[in-house]
Design a protein around this motif. Structure first.
Motif, PDB file in Angstrom:
ATOM      1  N   UNK A   1      28.464  55.362 106.040  1.00  0.00           N
ATOM      2  CA  UNK A   1      27.375  54.484 106.441  1.00  0.00           C
ATOM      3  C   UNK A   1      27.793  53.676 107.652  1.00  0.00           C
ATOM      4  N   UNK A   2      27.060  53.823 108.754  1.00  0.00           N
ATOM      5  CA  UNK A   2      27.348  53.072 109.955  1.00  0.00           C
ATOM      6  C   UNK A   2      26.879  51.630 109.840  1.00  0.00           C
ATOM      7  N   UNK A   3      27.103  50.824 110.877  1.00  0.00           N
ATOM      8  CA  UNK A   3      27.659  51.225 112.172  1.00  0.00           C
ATOM      9  C   UNK A   3      29.151  51.486 112.091  1.00  0.00           C
ATOM     10  N   UNK A   4      29.687  52.093 113.153  1.00  0.00           N
ATOM     11  CA  UNK A   4      31.104  52.390 113.222  1.00  0.00           C
ATOM     12  C   UNK A   4      31.705  51.771 114.493  1.00  0.00           C
ATOM     13  N   UNK A   5      32.999  51.615 114.464  1.00  0.00           N
ATOM     14  CA  UNK A   5      33.713  51.087 115.617  1.00  0.00           C
ATOM     15  C   UNK A   5      35.019  50.468 115.162  1.00  0.00           C
TER      16      UNK A   5
END
Length: 506
Positions: A345-349
């Motif tokens: 499940x995003x968001x990603x970073x």
């Protein structure tokens, strides 16, 4: 198909799908051929599914007494299957209508259940009723779909005399997370798979005694996982939560964007929480609504160390290292979001992974633990150490990127074919950050106070080694060690990797 004879002489069949430890699966419908379950979205890659054809369905024989189709009467069939399989205790999964059957079995035989999984389960056995108003309200989530008005109007034609086959046809668009080709094909098969006469008998008068069942569930000491679909009206997530409250050790997972057949809507999102729950070596913790899977080795009294994988990896990458460290340390290896058995499940970073790691350490009371991070996991670890001094003890950064803008920048990365060990959106998001990183992510290195060991892979690594040296010079208590083997030091040279960690005090 293998067969066995149940308590009343009826011959029942079951299918075997996959390898590994047995998971007994009961198809819903009610009284639908087990074909519709398939391999439960790929769950057969994790467990050996024993999928029972309920009496009178699939390859199972019809009973002499049609009254034995009643749900409570079929509890004895599940027990007969357990005995036939030679299992002292079973892991049991029930879907939809057989959520009731699995619940009744657990209430009748709590000592025979090792774990229980209830997927979008029926709740009549415990007296939780789903009203027409509540179900109709759930359909409104699809109000913006082009098919909604016509399908909603068709529901209004359902009356007391409407055949069950027709009812199933009319409600079909509303029981999947999205009414696409896969859902339509899955729904169309019900006409050939359901035993409608038996379905009517399944809920016959006397099938349920909710008060007695509720009391009996207090004796179910096995862990229970209840999976609800976000868009499902029967049960809704709220009703599924009520069911979870009746078990001493139950957890609720709500699959986002899913309806009543969640493995059809998103197989990966369905399988990951079930695989984690069913694996006794995997634990989960929820951080800001995201379920993070992890594994643990070593004595609970030993000093903790946390291992954080790189992009595309998982906690399994650390098994060799973790087993060695566990001789005198308590070792935790986590799956970051978008990886392994954690939620995709995003968001990603890098900053998102930093915050997930922060939550992981705090939720498990691991403040001050040593942390070893590889590549992307190393970057998330040092961003956290910079952001919250004192949260991490000693810090090991194995081939972690230094946040200088990439020149040339990475272009668009096309997703490879086939199943992946990560959500591909992770690659897109982190590539964008590597191309144009926040300058504070490198400028803040001078404020990092944790004793830090930087491990470089030498000339075979794709990372610029001079920048790792630059990083070590900027950290107050930083040191650099090079092991000439490339980017994956802990897997290609584990003995040397461990020796350096031990010398550093881990």
């Amino acid at each position: 198909m293998p067969k066995f004879t149940t308590y009343d002489g009826t011959e029942l069949a079951y299918d075997v799908r996959g390898e590994g430890e047995v998971l007994v699966c009961l198809p819903g419908g009610p009284m639908r051929d087990a074909t519709y379950l398939g391999d439960l979205g790929g769950l057969a890659a994790h467990r050996r599914l024993i999928v029972l054809d309920l009496r009178g369905t699939g390859a199972s024989a019809e009973p002499v007494d049609p009254a034995s189709y009643r749900c409570d009467r079929q509890v004895a069939d599940v027990e007969a299957l357990r005995i036939h399989l030679g299992l002292e205790r079973i892991d049991l999964l029930g879907h939809s209508a057989t959520g009731n059957l699995a619940t009744l079995y657990a209430a009748a035989h709590p000592d025979r259940v090792r774990s229980l999984v209830l997927v979008t389960p029926g709740t009549q056995a415990v007296g939780i009723e789903i009203t027409d108003e509540e179900w109709n309200k759930a359909t409104e989530v699809f109000a913006d779909k082009p098919w909604y008005a016509e399908a909603r109007a068709a529901l209004a034609t359902i009356g007391a005399d409407t055949p069950m086959a027709r009812i199933m046809e009319l409600i079909s668009p509303f029981v999947y997370g999205r009414w696409d080709g896969a859902a339509q094909a899955h729904a169309a098969a019900v006409g050939d798979e359901a035993h409608w006469e038996a379905a009517g008998a399944y809920y016959a008068a006397g099938a349920f005694d909710p008060e007695t069942t509720r009391s009996a569930l207090a004796a179910v000491t096995a862990p229970v996982l209840i999976l609800a679909g976000e868009y499902d009206g029967g049960p809704s997530p709220a009703r599924a939560a009520e069911l979870a409250e009746l078990f001493p050790h139950a957890e609720l997972v709500v699959q986002r964007g899913a309806g009543h057949f969640p493995w059809v809507d998103d197989a990966g999102a369905f399988v990951r929480p079930l695989a984690a729950f069913l694996d006794p070596e995997v634990r989960t913790v929820t951080v800001d609504g995201i379920r993070l899977a992890y594994r643990v080795w070593g004595s609970a009294d030993a000093a903790p160390v946390v291992l954080v994988h790189g992009r595309g990896g998982s906690n399994a990458d650390w098994t060799r290292i973790a087993e060695e460290l566990a001789t005198d340390r308590r070792v935790y290896a986590v799956d970051l979001r978008g990886h392994g058995l954690s939620d995709w499940t995003g968001p990603y970073g890098f900053d998102v992974f930093r915050d997930d790691l922060r939550g992981f350490l705090k939720e498990l009371d691991l403040v001050g633990a040593d942390v070893v991070g590889h590549s992307m996991g190393g970057a998330a670890s040092y961003l956290l150490a910079m952001d919250e001094p004192g949260l991490i003890g000693r810090l090991v950064l194995e081939e972690a990127p230094v946040f200088f803008p990439l020149d040339p920048p990475r272009g668009h990365a096309a997703r490879p074919e086939g199943p992946l060990g990560l959500d591909w959106e992770v690659v897109l998001a982190t590539n964008a950050q590597l191309n144009e990183p926040d300058p504070a992510w490198r400028e803040g290195l001078t404020a990092l106070t944790s004793p830090t060991l930087i491990l470089a892979g030498g000339q075979d690594s794709h990372l610029a080694q001079e920048r790792l040296s630059w990083m070590a010079d900027r950290i107050q208590d930083g040191r650099l060690v090079t092991i000439d083997t490339g980017h994956e030091i802990h897997t290609s040279r584990p003995a040397e990797f461990l020796a350096v960690l031990r010398k550093f005090g881990i």
